[in-house]
Design an enzyme around this catalytic site. Structure first.
Site, short mmCIF file in Angstrom:
data_model
loop_
_atom_site.label_atom_id
_atom_site.label_comp_id
_atom_site.label_asym_id
_atom_site.label_seq_id
_atom_site.Cartn_x
_atom_site.Cartn_y
_atom_site.Cartn_z
N MET A 19 23.05 10.51 4.36
CA MET A 19 22.94 11.75 5.13
C MET A 19 23.10 11.49 6.62
O MET A 19 23.66 12.32 7.35
CB MET A 19 21.61 12.44 4.84
N GLU A 76 0.82 -1.22 0.00
CA GLU A 76 0.00 0.00 0.00
C GLU A 76 0.85 1.27 0.00
O GLU A 76 0.45 2.29 -0.56
CB GLU A 76 -0.95 0.01 1.20
N PHE A 83 -12.56 -7.79 12.84
CA PHE A 83 -11.39 -8.20 12.06
C PHE A 83 -11.01 -7.11 11.06
O PHE A 83 -11.83 -6.63 10.30
CB PHE A 83 -11.69 -9.52 11.33
N GLN A 84 -9.74 -6.73 11.07
CA GLN A 84 -9.18 -5.69 10.21
C GLN A 84 -9.91 -4.36 10.35
O GLN A 84 -10.08 -3.63 9.38
CB GLN A 84 -9.15 -6.15 8.75
N LYS A 92 -18.11 -1.51 4.36
CA LYS A 92 -18.45 -2.53 3.36
C LYS A 92 -19.95 -2.58 3.09
O LYS A 92 -20.38 -2.74 1.94
CB LYS A 92 -17.96 -3.90 3.83
#
Length: 575
Positions: free
Chosen positions: A487, A66, A128-129, A178
């Protein structure tokens, strides 16, 4: 009300005021916003939307993480000027885009990110999630929405694109449960956006423009500081017109590079921590500083106690919150940079006598140019960037991660055109450069895109090479490989008595074999005498390539303003 058929880009869309699912509404709305590509990654809560993507055939690029998807959308937004669109699932899918949202927020990139969410009936139950995406992303988005009723969705999407792309651009998130995505409702996208609390000022106050023009007339040592706001407002022509009319020297911020031609005789280079001596001394000695669309961040200003001590400060910005936030401003001008510059050209308040000032800055430029010690035995990263500039004719879209390679690219590649420079500025995000190059290539499919990357940042999102393999996308990956967190190593050398704590890579992957595993052409170069020819071959190659350039490991970025110092206290200027 009778149904109305809408057509976009030759595609006949579903009729207005027809009943459809939330997912169908989303895809129909994206088409009406002229979205031509989506970057994303599917999962359970967003599956109804992905089913609609499958059935409608809208172009979707499957990232391998993602973070890759959201950075690709950022690169697309930076180069195209349109909103980048990213679609991911709930929970970890959504939290994995937070870095990209924060990056886009601080760098003012227009983005619309759609996250799946668990059903409304189980929100708040640790389903869930499930993650509180609205709460998590509120500090790093310009606005966010959670849609609870399906018929709200067309309005929300329209408002999201409006907010993301107007005023000071920024990322907007839509959290889509959903059950809302599968529920049915009537689609109406003809409604006007009505946001009484969001009315950005576009046209500046005429009196403030007049006041600024009068200050220019009186100035003996004026200087313009140009930021990314000029690019976002598509005001490069207006800026050039104003500068050539007024003959005022110009400095750029890191993100403002390309807004004004880098090879123009009045361009003094980038200002800030690793800016040119000329640009920084011009800011230090100016009696009038005109900031157009920049944030006055700490990497630009150095120690605020020493910043532009002699200057009357004018600040043109569409975001009033930025004016006076860090630097006291005598002449605030709230409005769009294009409008402000156009109005200033019309007023034409020219400096009365600044020939000596222009001679002074040109003398600084001649005496203290950017420099490095050339070496026949080691490949210098500065020379590498110069060669990329020479071989591309300055025409490439260049993307970077953050660190030494980023600064060398900013210093030694002259950007003469807008929207050719794609980098992570305010957040300094490692892993940004490669996926942003993918997004940039989709924004400009006919332009050469060169990803100038550090070996460390590249490894954070290297899995996105799958996209290059899958689509034969001709992105050119140039690794500035110094086997370290460059750096970090430089700061440890200069400020931590050379205690290199976890900044060196004694073991690295074979990057050429890594590229070949993705069916991408690879080269490894150590001898500086081989670099030019290899680079030419790589850039001419018809497809994606990776060039592992083994540069001098202990090379540092100079000039440098050390922490706590001012522009007049630069280290590492030409000996």
């Amino acid at each position: 009300m009778s149904p109305k058929v809408t057509e976009v880009d030759g595609r006949e869309l579903k009729v207005e005021n027809q009943e459809m699912t939330g997912s169908s509404m989303l895809i129909q709305a994206l088409a009406r916003e002229n979205v031509d590509v989506i970057f994303g990654y599917p999962g359970g809560a967003i599956l109804p939307t992905y089913d609609e993507i499958y059935r409608t055939g809208i172009r979707h690029i499957l990232a391998r993480h993602e973070q890759g998807a959201v950075h690709a959308a950022e690169g697309y937004a930076r180069v195209s000027g349109k909103a980048g669109v990213c679609v991911v699932t709930s929970g970890p899918g959504a939290t994995n885009v937070v870095t990209g949202l924060a990056d886009a927020m601080i760098d003012s990139l227009p983005m619309v990110v759609i996250t799946g969410q668990v059903a409304t009936s189980v929100i708040g139950t640790d389903a869930f999630q499930e993650a509180d995406v609205v709460g998590v992303t509120m500090p790093v988005t310009k606005h966010n929405f959670q849609v609870r009723e399906v018929e709200e969705l067309p309005r929300v999407i329209k408002e999201a694109f409006h907010i993301a792309t107007t005023g000071r651009p920024g990322p907007v998130l839509i959290d889509l449960p959903k059950d809302v995505s599968v529920a049915s409702g009537f689609f109406n996208y003809d409604q006007d956006v009505d946001l009484p609390g969001y009315q950005p000022t576009v046209v500046p106050n005429k009196l403030q423009i007049k006041k600024l023009a009068e200050a220019v007339t009186k100035a003996k040592k004026p200087v313009l500081l140009v930021g990314a706001g000029v690019l976002h407002s598509k005001a490069s022509k207006e800026l050039l017109d104003y500068v050539e009319q007024q003959q005022i020297p110009v400095t750029s911020t890191l993100l403002g590079l390309g807004a004004f031609p880098g090879s123009h005789k009045l361009h003094l280079g980038m200002a800030g921590m690793h800016g040119t001596y000329t640009a920084n001394m011009a800011l230090h000695e100016a009696d009038l500083l005109i900031n157009v669309g920049a944030r006055f961040d700490d990497r630009l200003t150095g120690n605020l106690k020493h910043f532009a001590p002699e200057a009357v400060v004018a600040h043109i910005d569409i975001d009033p919150a930025e004016i006076g936030k860090n630097v006291e401003t005598a002449i605030p001008v709230v409005g769009d940079a294009k409008e402000a510059l156009r109005m200033l050209v019309e007023v034409d308040g020219r400096p009365s006598a600044c020939d000596e000032w222009k001679e002074q800055v040109q003398q600084w430029a001649a005496e203290y140019p950017l420099w490095y010690n050339e070496d026949d035995t080691t490949l210098k990263p500065q020379r590498l960037v110069e060669m990329i500039y020479e071989e591309t004719g300055g025409e490439a879209v260049v993307t970077t991660d953050v660190g030494q390679h980023q600064m060398w690219a900013a210093q030694f590649y002259k950007f003469d055109k807008p929207n050719r420079w794609v980098t992570s500025g305010g957040l300094g995000t490692m892993g940004f450069g490669f996926p942003s190059a993918i997004g940039a290539q989709f924004a400009e499919p006919d332009k050469q895109v060169v990803a100038v990357l550090g070996d460390a940042g590249f490894q954070m999102t290297a899995q996105e090479m799958s996209i290059l393999q899958e689509l034969n996308l001709p992105v050119k990956i140039i690794l500035v490989n110094n086997a370290s967190l460059g750096m970090v190593r430089q700061w440890q050398q200069l400020f931590y008595e050379e205690r290199y704590s976890n900044s060196l890579f004694p073991i690295q992957p074979d990057f050429v074999k890594m590229a070949e595993a993705y069916n991408i052409k690879g080269w490894k170069v150590e001898n500086p005498n081989d670099m030019q020819q290899t680079l030419k071959e790589a850039l001419d190659y018809n497809g994606p390539v990776l060039v592992d350039c083994r540069v001098a490991k202990e090379e540092n970025v100079y000039p440098m303003i050390a922490p706590g110092s001012g522009h007049h206290e630069m280290e590492g200027i030409k000996p």
